[in-house]
Design an enzyme around this catalytic site. Structure first.
Site, PDB file in Angstrom:
ATOM      1  N   HIS A 186      40.978  48.448  31.950  1.00 27.37           N
ATOM      2  CA  HIS A 186      40.401  48.142  33.261  1.00 27.37           C
ATOM      3  C   HIS A 186      41.015  48.937  34.402  1.00 27.37           C
ATOM      4  O   HIS A 186      40.306  49.267  35.361  1.00 27.37           O
ATOM      5  CB  HIS A 186      40.587  46.655  33.586  1.00 27.37           C
ATOM      6  CG  HIS A 186      39.546  45.768  33.011  1.00 27.37           C
ATOM      7  ND1 HIS A 186      39.195  44.582  33.585  1.00 27.37           N
ATOM      8  CD2 HIS A 186      38.777  45.877  31.909  1.00 27.37           C
ATOM      9  CE1 HIS A 186      38.260  43.995  32.859  1.00 27.37           C
ATOM     10  NE2 HIS A 186      37.999  44.764  31.830  1.00 27.37           N
TER      11      HIS A 186
ATOM     12  N   HIS B  12      47.936  42.623  34.442  1.00 29.33           N
ATOM     13  CA  HIS B  12      46.900  42.300  35.430  1.00 29.33           C
ATOM     14  C   HIS B  12      47.169  43.071  36.722  1.00 29.33           C
ATOM     15  O   HIS B  12      48.303  43.133  37.188  1.00 29.33           O
ATOM     16  CB  HIS B  12      46.906  40.793  35.718  1.00 29.33           C
ATOM     17  CG  HIS B  12      46.017  40.379  36.839  1.00 29.33           C
ATOM     18  ND1 HIS B  12      44.639  40.366  36.735  1.00 29.33           N
ATOM     19  CD2 HIS B  12      46.307  39.973  38.099  1.00 29.33           C
ATOM     20  CE1 HIS B  12      44.124  39.966  37.892  1.00 29.33           C
ATOM     21  NE2 HIS B  12      45.116  39.728  38.730  1.00 29.33           N
TER      22      HIS B  12
END
Length: 148
Positions: A36, A143
């Site tokens: 991501h 994250h």
């Protein structure tokens, strides 16, 4: 007697095989972060960079992900942030870390009139400090929390 044992073991083997197969296909949080949020090969000055990367990284399947950030630094530099300044994450957790210096990033934001399946993103190249959540042993990014 041998047939009875086989019939008892067969369902057990099917369960074990199913569990092993499903666990092999699962993406870890660290792998998801890499997919991501990392693009170490460098940013592109193309206005379509976000459209291309969001599609290539499977973030436009079933819906348009509204916001995503790609970091254009070597993996080692991003992993090093996990040993830098500890800060509180947006969700209140205490496992976030802020980079000491500004890093090259690309901010991708879904344009207001864009709808799935035609996801259209605004591409903004920036230099900002990043805040990432880190976990595990070894301690690695899992994250992307923010850029400041």
């Amino acid at each position: 007697m041998g047939l009875e044992k086989s019939l008892i073991l067969l369902p057990l083997l099917v369960l074990v095989f199913g569990w092993v197969q499903s666990s092999l296909g699962k993406e870890t949080s660290a792998q998801k972060f890499e997919r991501h949020d990392m693009d170490s090969t460098g940013s592109s000055s193309s206005a379509t960079y976000c459209n291309q990367m969001m599609k290539r990284r499977n973030m436009t399947q079933g819906y348009c992900k509204p916001v995503n950030t790609f970091v254009h630094e070597p993996q080692t530099a991003v992993h090093a942030v996990c040993s830098q300044k500890n800060v509180t994450c947006k969700n209140g957790n205490s496992n976030c870390y802020k980079s000491h210096s500004a890093l090259h990033i690309t901010d991708c934001r879904l344009k207001g009139n864009s709808k799935y399946p035609n996801c259209d993103y605004q591409t903004n190249q920036l230099q900002k400090h990043i805040i990432i959540a880190c976990e595990g042993n070894p301690f690695v990014p899992v994250h992307f929390d923010a850029s400041v």
